[in-house]
Write a protein that holds these residues in place. Structure first.
Motif, mmCIF file in Angstrom:
data_model
loop_
_atom_site.group_PDB
_atom_site.id
_atom_site.type_symbol
_atom_site.label_atom_id
_atom_site.label_comp_id
_atom_site.label_asym_id
_atom_site.label_seq_id
_atom_site.Cartn_x
_atom_site.Cartn_y
_atom_site.Cartn_z
ATOM 1 N N VAL A 106 -19.670 -43.078 63.626
ATOM 2 C CA VAL A 106 -19.652 -42.790 65.065
ATOM 3 C C VAL A 106 -19.348 -41.316 65.314
ATOM 4 O O VAL A 106 -20.037 -40.636 66.086
ATOM 5 N N PHE A 107 -18.319 -40.801 64.653
ATOM 6 C CA PHE A 107 -17.936 -39.403 64.866
ATOM 7 C C PHE A 107 -18.984 -38.431 64.322
ATOM 8 O O PHE A 107 -19.076 -37.294 64.786
ATOM 9 N N LEU A 170 -4.852 -47.728 64.634
ATOM 10 C CA LEU A 170 -4.488 -46.914 63.474
ATOM 11 C C LEU A 170 -5.728 -46.492 62.684
ATOM 12 O O LEU A 170 -5.814 -45.355 62.208
ATOM 13 N N ALA A 171 -6.675 -47.415 62.532
ATOM 14 C CA ALA A 171 -7.915 -47.080 61.821
ATOM 15 C C ALA A 171 -8.678 -45.988 62.558
ATOM 16 O O ALA A 171 -9.168 -45.025 61.950
ATOM 17 N N LEU A 172 -8.759 -46.133 63.868
ATOM 18 C CA LEU A 172 -9.429 -45.117 64.686
ATOM 19 C C LEU A 172 -8.698 -43.782 64.595
ATOM 20 O O LEU A 172 -9.315 -42.720 64.415
ATOM 21 N N GLY A 173 -7.371 -43.830 64.692
ATOM 22 C CA GLY A 173 -6.580 -42.605 64.635
ATOM 23 C C GLY A 173 -6.673 -41.907 63.289
ATOM 24 O O GLY A 173 -6.746 -40.670 63.217
ATOM 25 N N VAL A 175 -9.190 -41.994 61.065
ATOM 26 C CA VAL A 175 -10.497 -41.345 60.901
ATOM 27 C C VAL A 175 -10.625 -40.140 61.830
ATOM 28 O O VAL A 175 -11.120 -39.081 61.426
ATOM 29 N N ALA A 176 -10.161 -40.280 63.065
ATOM 30 C CA ALA A 176 -10.234 -39.163 64.011
ATOM 31 C C ALA A 176 -9.442 -37.965 63.495
ATOM 32 O O ALA A 176 -9.889 -36.811 63.603
ATOM 33 N N TYR A 184 -12.910 -33.565 57.620
ATOM 34 C CA TYR A 184 -13.523 -34.561 56.736
ATOM 35 C C TYR A 184 -14.745 -35.142 57.441
ATOM 36 O O TYR A 184 -14.685 -35.515 58.604
ATOM 37 N N THR A 185 -15.868 -35.231 56.760
ATOM 38 C CA THR A 185 -17.103 -35.714 57.372
ATOM 39 C C THR A 185 -17.710 -36.841 56.547
ATOM 40 O O THR A 185 -17.221 -37.176 55.466
#
Length: 354
Positions: A106-107, A170-173, A175-176, A184-185
């Motif tokens: 997504v990011f 937490l998973a979203l945070g 990776v963000a 990190y990509t």
């Protein structure tokens, strides 16, 4: 042997229609035959189990669902997650199918791999087939369902279920933070193993799939899921404890399931209040209460496992298709010991389903 009615195969027909549409749609949209093969495998695997369900005796029906779990879960875990589906192309391409893999996509603004998986199975899919992913395809649940605690003692009272949303955040945070703070990509974790001179690519190449960062994300995530799921099952004597209290995917599933077009629903008025549907529900839904109110099972906890339909001695329950909105979530909650004792003292000859 009683011959099943055509209506009992409607879930199979639904899944075949949905996945045929998805397979052809993605194939045409991306001009990639892989998507045709990919979604055909998943659709046929689920449809096979749902087609066997009406044909099997009542006590054997769960094996139809387990067959689909093994076929779909095995394909997604080993074929896509470990990248072995690409062997025919001369490469191994691991894909992080966990929620972190979705957020990375997504990011990065990339609509492939985990992004497509989550879009089809967990964001849009539940509108058509409820949380059928959890009941028929999840590889984590496929393992946990083999544990011996198939009859849940009930839902733990309090806000334990909120841990799932904390896990989601937490998973979203995580990776963000990796993407926007540390740079990190997707490219940082992606890689392939080429074992034949089949393709030319600029993608980082490794000599083993276990050297690829994306593979480590996937394996470590699954080890944590399986480990915590087994520990919770042992402690709470409940195979599906992980789903109820820890799994972050409900952050996607429950909103879509609230408007699902497929529900468990009463199909006649022969209910004897035996409570078998409620007691045997692996997700602790008070199915009988919905039946008594003449409603479909509107709980967003329903994973469409069909257990309640198979244990009902009067064959009251079936599946219903059509627009619906989840407006109630009746669950069977464990009562504290003090309350149970007080209730038994006042009502020594009665049993109450919570």
């Amino acid at each position: 042997m009683i011959r099943p009615k055509l209506a009992e195969f409607k879930l199979m027909f639904l899944m075949m229609a949905v996945f045929t549409t998805v397979a052809i749609g993605f194939w045409q949209a991306f001009d990639q035959p892989f998507y045709l093969i990919n979604f055909a495998i998943i659709g046929l695997s689920i449809s096979l189990g749902m087609g066997l369900w009406p044909l099997l005796p009542r006590d054997k029906k769960p094996w139809a669902r387990r067959l689909s779990q093994v076929l779909v879960g095995g394909y997604l875990f080993f074929g896509l997650g470990c990248g072995l589906i690409y062997l025919s192309f001369g490469v191994i391409v691991p894909e992080n199918m966990e929620i972190e893999g979705f957020w990375f996509m997504v990011f990065a603004g990339v609509f492939q791999a985990a992004a497509i998986h989550y879009f089809v199975a967990k964001i849009v899919g539940p509108i058509f087939f409820n949380r059928g992913w959890c009941g028929w395809a999840c590889w984590t649940a496929a393992v946990l369902d083999l544990l011996p605690w198939k009859m849940s003692p009930g839902r733990v009272p309090g806000r334990w279920g909120h841990l799932r949303y904390l896990h989601f955040a937490l998973a979203l945070g995580l990776v963000a933070s990796l993407v926007f703070i540390f740079g990190y990509t997707v490219e940082s974790q992606h890689g392939i193993v080429i074992y034949k001179e089949a393709i030319q690519t600029d993608t980082p190449q490794y000599t083993s799939m276990f050297m690829i960062p994306e593979m480590w994300w996937f394996l470590i995530g699954n080890l944590l899921y399986f480990g915590s799921g087994i520990v919770l099952a042992v402690v709470l004597k409940d195979n599906r404890a992980f789903c109820k209290y820890v799994c972050p995917i409900v952050g996607f599933l429950k909103p879509s399931a609230s408007v699902s077009m497929t529900r468990i629903a009463p199909k006649n008025d022969r209910c004897t209040r035996c409570t078998k549907c409620t007691v045997n529900c692996p997700m602790d839904i008070d199915v009988m209460r919905y039946v008594q109110e003449g409603k479909p099972v509107l709980s967003t906890e329903c994973v469409l496992c069909l257990t309640c339909t198979s244990v009902c001695p009067e064959e009251v329950l079936g599946t219903k298709m059509g627009p619906s909105l989840s407006s109630s979530d009746y669950l069977r909650v464990i009562k504290p010991a003090s309350k149970r004792s007080a209730q038994q003292a006042h009502q020594p000859d009665s049993q109450t389903a919570v």
